[in-house]
Design an enzyme around this catalytic site. Structure first.
Site, short mmCIF file in Angstrom:
data_model
loop_
_atom_site.label_atom_id
_atom_site.label_comp_id
_atom_site.label_asym_id
_atom_site.label_seq_id
_atom_site.Cartn_x
_atom_site.Cartn_y
_atom_site.Cartn_z
N ASP A 410 0.87 -1.18 0.00
CA ASP A 410 0.00 0.00 0.00
C ASP A 410 0.92 1.23 0.00
O ASP A 410 2.11 1.13 0.28
CB ASP A 410 -0.88 -0.04 1.25
CG ASP A 410 -1.84 1.14 1.31
OD1 ASP A 410 -2.33 1.54 0.25
OD2 ASP A 410 -2.06 1.65 2.41
N ASP A 616 -1.81 -1.76 6.43
CA ASP A 616 -2.10 -1.39 7.82
C ASP A 616 -2.98 -2.40 8.52
O ASP A 616 -3.28 -2.26 9.70
CB ASP A 616 -2.74 0.00 7.88
CG ASP A 616 -4.05 0.07 7.10
OD1 ASP A 616 -4.59 -0.99 6.76
OD2 ASP A 616 -4.51 1.20 6.83
N ASP A 620 -6.74 -2.66 4.29
CA ASP A 620 -6.23 -3.64 3.34
C ASP A 620 -6.51 -5.07 3.79
O ASP A 620 -5.87 -6.00 3.32
CB ASP A 620 -4.71 -3.45 3.17
CG ASP A 620 -4.37 -2.07 2.65
OD1 ASP A 620 -5.01 -1.63 1.69
OD2 ASP A 620 -3.47 -1.42 3.21
#
Length: 729
Positions: A410, A616, A620
């Site tokens: 991410d 995190d 996600d």
């Protein structure tokens, strides 16, 4: 140990059993109660107790190891102390039983040998008896049968020498003693090396405070940390360690949280801030309330997590488990067949050759090395990872992390800090810099916008003070917050405006002086904030979510490890492209929803990639679940209870490279140990059985077999201990 595992699996309500041969622990999952499990182990002929406190259990295990080490040192000294002189005498004077005096003398030596065997090798015989009672066989069975056969044959020669031909009247008392002494010596070396495998756990346990200063009835009492109750108040002075997880109710201090977060700079703690057990108060006095105590603290959960992971098994260990389950019975069968072949086909004296080869096969084939090959490496590898702030959930995750080929990341909060910061400022040379920054700070303090916080933080850092001058505080007037545009106010009759380009255009502010700089920042996906004063542009600021300081170096390490790096983000394409231009990322996709990220990972897996995903753990979550390995990055106090396969305690991307490197190195170490154990037995057993005798006329001595068997176990432990010397690659 397979007997224990089978006994536990037979208990109703047990779902899974993970037994660690290296540290003598077993982890059981399911609904069965502790009493039923302990009873099952005892019925299998072993003892067990429930682990209630990881710290206490580790202390007890260490005491047990030291006691066992002391006993086996004495056993080595006694067995070798008698065996070596007896061997030397046999080499110089022979061991013939040709006179009544010698018969009585060797009879006495045989009884003395038996006494030493019972003291120095009693644990082998008791272990073999327990296994036999449950129709099982272990390494103790092989040692007991080998040494017992050698002693029994020798006593037969002493008591009834006429039953055997003269050439078959050999004595092997010294072989029994030497084998027991050498096997114990190998276990002494193994125990010493095994003591180093738990350094990571002991390091975490050492962090745990033993005493706490509790405030009760207005008095401060020094009590054991186990006596602290939830809700009690505790006093924390400079230089003291936080005893339990808590919340500050009075005072301000600087707390070093490096052991949890890896952050080298102490963190300011004041009222309502949280404290974690094991962190160090470096400055200031605090009064805090206990929130979590005992096994519930973040540190205790981390210790428990590491211990559970060390007990787990990777899929590669299943091969070793299957082999070990049938290994001892197969070896006993091979020993019997070897004896029969020598009895039928061997030269004179057949009885001697039969005994020597059968005993040698049983001794050399003890599966200690095979049993240690996986767990000893898992213990050290996962412990070493914990030292680096990487919590690997289990052996399965360890193996999968070593196999990933693509790492998906991410952007926000992973590659970047996840919060806006002022990264560049350019002011008109004609303005008073400090005065303008003070005015900007005062104006932005009136706003709740995320960018306002970034501007305030920048101004405070530049001015070197959190305080504003009184005249500046009093001079602000006619404040207006303009939705979607910015802020406006008057300072001593001057109209100050802070906002976007549209606001400046509405106020007829001339932007030409800094227009080119603003365009450049925008091309770099930075948010440009304009500062205007009375229709004159006096400055601009670039705000962005900055990259983590270590991002480029950490990703370069991952590239060097052969990983393909992919960034998936919900941010716009321009911002994503800007981030990727600064980092060694192979490809990226932008403007993705959580479902899109999930689909992207599925596509990579369909292409044959083994995918690791770092995020995190919340936004996600679908992608983390789909990935072959999920990595969570965040603060130590929170990450310890996350469900990711690999949790990074330290808020640093270097943990990703460390976890992949450690996983690969640990799996390589396990493979080395397993292949070493297989090759050792694959070569050693035929040689012990005498396959080289027709070519060379030599047989392997049972004493040499005992030494080789011991050294194989020591070699496995020493090879695994090489993991302890691993540094950052």
């Amino acid at each position: 140990m397979a007997t224990v595992e089978s006994a536990l699996k037979a208990v109703g309500g047990v779902d899974a059993v993970a037994l660690n041969f290296a540290n003598r622990t077993v982890q059981v999952e399911g609904a069965a109660d502790a009493d039923s499990l302990i009873a099952a182990v005892e019925q299998a002929g072993y003892g067990a107790s429930e682990v209630l406190d990881p710290a206490l259990a580790e202390q007890q295990r260490e005491r047990s190891r030291l006691d066992e080490l002391a006993y086996k040192r004495r056993a080595v000294m006694l067995a070798l102390g008698l065996g070596l002189p007896m061997m030397a005498y046999g080499m110089l004077a022979g061991m013939a039983v040709d006179t009544p005096l010698r018969q009585w003398g060797w009879g006495a030596a045989g009884l003395l040998t038996l006494a030493v065997m019972v003291f120095a090798g009693g644990h082998f015989y008791s272990g073999a008896w327990r296994s036999a009672r449950h129709l099982g066989a272990t390494m103790d069975t092989l040692i007991a049968l080998g040494t017992g056969s050698a002693w029994g044959y020798s006593m037969l020669v002493v008591i009834w020498p006429d039953l055997l031909p003269p050439q078959s009247r050999g004595l092997y008392f010294e072989a029994s003693l030497m084998i027991i002494g050498l096997v114990n010596l190998g276990q002494v070396l193994e125990l010493r090396a095994r003591g180093q495998t738990q350094q990571a756990i002991r390091g975490l346990l050492d962090i745990q405070p033993k005493r706490a200063r509790v405030v009760r009835d207005g008095q401060e009492l020094d009590v054991a940390v186990e006596q602290v109750l939830v809700g009690e108040l505790l006093r924390l002075r400079p230089g003291e360690t936080v005893a339990v997880d808590g919340e500050v109710v009075e005072g301000t201090g600087l707390v070093d949280e490096a052991m949890l977060t890896g952050e080298s700079q102490p963190v300011t703690k004041s009222v309502s801030d949280s404290l974690s057990a094991g962190t160090l108060n470096t400055q200031g006095a605090l009064l805090y309330r206990a929130v979590r105590v005992g096994h519930e603290t973040a540190l205790a959960k981390i210790i428990e997590l590491v211990q559970q992971a060390q007990n787990s098994k990777p899929p590669i260990s299943q091969l070793a488990d299957r082999v070990a389950a049938i290994f001892v019975p197969v070896v006993m069968l091979i020993a019997v067949l070897t004896a029969l072949v020598w009895w039928w086909l061997g030269p004179e004296p057949q009885a001697v050759y039969m005994l020597v080869t059968a005993v040698t096969v049983m001794i050399i084939a003890c599966p200690c090395a095979l049993g240690l090959a996986t767990p000893i490496s898992i213990m050290i590898g996962i412990g070493k990872a914990a030292e680096k702030g990487v919590l690997i959930r289990n052996g399965d995750a360890l193996q999968r992390a070593s196999e990933i080929t693509t790492l998906v990341m991410d952007k926000t909060g992973t590659l970047t800090l996840g919060r806006p910061e002022v990264v560049s400022v350019q002011l008109n040379e004609t303005v008073n810099r400090n005065q303008l920054l003070e005015q900007v700070q005062q104006l932005e303090l009136q706003s709740q916008h995320p960018l306002a916080g970034a501007l305030v933080a920048y101004c405070r850092a530049e001015l070197g003070s959190d305080e504003l001058y009184d005249d500046v505080k009093m001079s602000l007037d006619h404040f207006h917050s303009l939705a979607g545009l910015g802020l406006q106010a008057s300072f001593n009759g001057q109209r100050l405006a802070i906002g976007n380009q549209r606001l400046m255009e509405q106020l007829d502010v001339n932007l030409s002086a800094l227009h080119q700089q603003a365009l450049q920042w925008e091309s770099e996906a930075k948010t440009v904030v304009y500062i205007g004063c009375d229709q004159e542009l006096v400055g601009i600021a670039a705000i962005a979510d900055p990259l983590r300081q270590e991002a480029k170096a950490a990703l370069q390490r991952l590239k060097q490890q052969g990983l393909k790096l992919v960034m998936l983000t919900g941010d716009n394409r321009e911002t994503a492209a800007s981030v990727c231009s600064q980092l060694p990322i192979d490809q990226f996709r932008a403007q993705l929803l959580p479902a899109d990220k999930l689909q992207a990972i599925k596509q990579l897996q369909q292409q044959g990639e083994r995918v690791g995903m770092v995020g995190d753990g919340i936004n996600d979550a679908p992608a983390l679940s789909q990935a072959d390995v999920g990595f969570a990055i965040g603060s130590g106090a929170d990450v310890a209870i996350e469900s990711a396969d690999v949790a990074l305690m330290y808020d640093s991307l270097h943990g990703l490279a460390d976890s992949v490197s450690l996983s690969r190195t640990t799996m390589t170490n396990i493979k080395q140990n397993l292949w070493g154990a297989f090759v050792y037995n694959g070569i050693g057993i035929p040689i012990a059985a005498g396959v080289l005798y027709p070519l060379t006329g030599l047989l392997l001595n049972p004493v040499i077999a005992g030494l080789a068997m011991s050294l194989s176990s020591v070699t496995v432990v020493l090879n695994a201990n090489r993991l302890r010397r691993l540094g950052r690659d």
